[in-house]
Design a protein around this motif. Sequence first.
Motif, PDB file in Angstrom:
ATOM      1  N   ARG A 196     -24.273  24.195 -15.713  1.00 51.27           N
ATOM      2  CA  ARG A 196     -23.936  25.027 -16.873  1.00 51.27           C
ATOM      3  C   ARG A 196     -22.447  25.403 -16.838  1.00 51.27           C
ATOM      4  NH1 ARG A 196     -27.939  28.195 -16.379  1.00 51.27           N
ATOM      5  NH2 ARG A 196     -26.939  29.927 -15.334  1.00 51.27           N
ATOM      6  N   ILE A 197     -21.926  25.768 -15.663  1.00 45.04           N
ATOM      7  CA  ILE A 197     -20.501  26.114 -15.534  1.00 45.04           C
ATOM      8  C   ILE A 197     -19.634  24.905 -15.871  1.00 45.04           C
ATOM      9  CG2 ILE A 197     -18.685  26.699 -13.864  1.00 45.04           C
ATOM     10  CD1 ILE A 197     -20.813  28.526 -12.481  1.00 45.04           C
ATOM     11  N   VAL A 198     -19.980  23.744 -15.337  1.00 46.41           N
ATOM     12  CA  VAL A 198     -19.198  22.526 -15.599  1.00 46.41           C
ATOM     13  C   VAL A 198     -19.207  22.196 -17.087  1.00 46.41           C
ATOM     14  CG1 VAL A 198     -19.118  20.021 -15.202  1.00 46.41           C
ATOM     15  CG2 VAL A 198     -19.465  21.598 -13.272  1.00 46.41           C
ATOM     16  N   ASN A 199     -20.358  22.265 -17.718  1.00 47.46           N
ATOM     17  CA  ASN A 199     -20.433  21.980 -19.158  1.00 47.46           C
ATOM     18  C   ASN A 199     -19.648  22.994 -19.974  1.00 47.46           C
ATOM     19  OD1 ASN A 199     -21.972  19.649 -18.884  1.00 47.46           O
ATOM     20  ND2 ASN A 199     -23.905  20.771 -18.951  1.00 47.46           N
ATOM     21  N   ASP A 200     -19.683  24.268 -19.568  1.00 51.94           N
ATOM     22  CA  ASP A 200     -18.900  25.287 -20.279  1.00 51.94           C
ATOM     23  C   ASP A 200     -17.403  25.068 -20.085  1.00 51.94           C
ATOM     24  OD1 ASP A 200     -21.207  26.424 -21.261  1.00 51.94           O
ATOM     25  OD2 ASP A 200     -21.211  28.120 -19.868  1.00 51.94           O
ATOM     26  N   LEU A 201     -16.985  24.679 -18.888  1.00 50.94           N
ATOM     27  CA  LEU A 201     -15.575  24.347 -18.651  1.00 50.94           C
ATOM     28  C   LEU A 201     -15.155  23.180 -19.545  1.00 50.94           C
ATOM     29  CD1 LEU A 201     -15.422  24.619 -14.773  1.00 50.94           C
ATOM     30  CD2 LEU A 201     -13.811  25.750 -16.332  1.00 50.94           C
ATOM     31  N   ALA A 202     -15.995  22.148 -19.608  1.00 48.08           N
ATOM     32  CA  ALA A 202     -15.687  20.988 -20.455  1.00 48.08           C
ATOM     33  C   ALA A 202     -15.560  21.402 -21.918  1.00 48.08           C
ATOM     34  CB  ALA A 202     -16.767  19.914 -20.284  1.00 48.08           C
ATOM     35  N   SER A 203     -16.411  22.315 -22.369  1.00 46.70           N
ATOM     36  CA  SER A 203     -16.350  22.787 -23.757  1.00 46.70           C
ATOM     37  C   SER A 203     -15.050  23.521 -24.044  1.00 46.70           C
ATOM     38  CB  SER A 203     -17.530  23.705 -24.067  1.00 46.70           C
ATOM     39  OG  SER A 203     -18.722  22.984 -24.064  1.00 46.70           O
ATOM     40  N   VAL A 204     -14.644  24.399 -23.146  1.00 44.98           N
ATOM     41  CA  VAL A 204     -13.407  25.166 -23.339  1.00 44.98           C
ATOM     42  C   VAL A 204     -12.212  24.218 -23.408  1.00 44.98           C
ATOM     43  CG1 VAL A 204     -11.804  26.796 -22.245  1.00 44.98           C
ATOM     44  CG2 VAL A 204     -14.252  27.324 -22.350  1.00 44.98           C
ATOM     45  N   PHE A 205     -12.165  23.228 -22.523  1.00 46.35           N
ATOM     46  CA  PHE A 205     -10.999  22.342 -22.483  1.00 46.35           C
ATOM     47  C   PHE A 205     -11.066  21.206 -23.497  1.00 46.35           C
ATOM     48  CE2 PHE A 205     -10.296  24.864 -18.826  1.00 46.35           C
ATOM     49  CZ  PHE A 205      -8.916  24.978 -18.804  1.00 46.35           C
ATOM     50  N   SER A 206     -12.159  21.114 -24.263  1.00 49.59           N
ATOM     51  CA  SER A 206     -12.216  20.132 -25.344  1.00 49.59           C
ATOM     52  C   SER A 206     -11.825  20.752 -26.682  1.00 49.59           C
ATOM     53  CB  SER A 206     -13.611  19.509 -25.434  1.00 49.59           C
ATOM     54  OG  SER A 206     -14.551  20.478 -25.838  1.00 49.59           O
ATOM     55  N   LEU A 207     -11.597  22.073 -26.713  1.00 47.16           N
ATOM     56  CA  LEU A 207     -11.099  22.715 -27.934  1.00 47.16           C
ATOM     57  C   LEU A 207      -9.722  22.134 -28.254  1.00 47.16           C
ATOM     58  CD1 LEU A 207     -12.061  26.419 -27.122  1.00 47.16           C
ATOM     59  CD2 LEU A 207     -13.229  24.877 -28.721  1.00 47.16           C
ATOM     60  N   ALA A 208      -9.488  21.796 -29.514  1.00 46.04           N
ATOM     61  CA  ALA A 208      -8.272  21.076 -29.904  1.00 46.04           C
ATOM     62  C   ALA A 208      -6.995  21.737 -29.393  1.00 46.04           C
ATOM     63  CB  ALA A 208      -8.227  20.919 -31.426  1.00 46.04           C
ATOM     64  N   GLU A 209      -6.854  23.059 -29.597  1.00 45.31           N
ATOM     65  CA  GLU A 209      -5.600  23.716 -29.195  1.00 45.31           C
ATOM     66  C   GLU A 209      -5.433  23.752 -27.680  1.00 45.31           C
ATOM     67  OE1 GLU A 209      -8.595  27.088 -29.732  1.00 45.31           O
ATOM     68  OE2 GLU A 209      -8.112  25.271 -30.810  1.00 45.31           O
TER      69      GLU A 209
END
Length: 174
Positions: free
Chosen positions: A29-42
């Motif tokens: 869950r932490i890894v997937n959440d990290l991936a989500s944050v760093f896939s945000l365009a900005e």
Amino acid sequence: MHHAFPVEQLTALAYVDRDANQVRSRVLRIVNDLASVFSLAEVEERVGLVITSRDSSGFAEQGVDNSDVYATLNCPLGSGRLTLGWATRQLNGGGWELLGVLATEKLVRNPKDELEWAKVWAINVPKGYDDPWMGSGDQVSYLRYSKQLGQEKTDSLYFAGLAMVYSIGVGKLR
């Protein structure tokens, strides 16, 4: 060589199957959440950290088959991976519990000029509701991981990702 382990630390393994599965679930869950944050365009545009979680289709294409590898990392300062290791910790009440160690690793050359993975930074992940943390002693910083925190959780994940980039590029985080 055989080592004697203190019996009280071994009690952390009394429910190792259940506890390890709880930690694995939390780490994913932490890894997937990290991936989500760093896939945000900005964020992706500013930092350039790409986290490919073992849950994503791109992970299998990279040929990573090691079950303790949870993600691959690519950033402007190099590449790395996130692996899960294990430790125990003593609780305030005196008992012991199993603890996951989500390590950032990067490829380095050893004295024989061979490539090997070196752990350069880690997030300690308890099985329960305590926040994961980085560092030790008076240098501890917590990954604010409650669902209710909203932006504070996102900021916490963002700074954890920056620490991964730093550790891959510059070396061990002090």
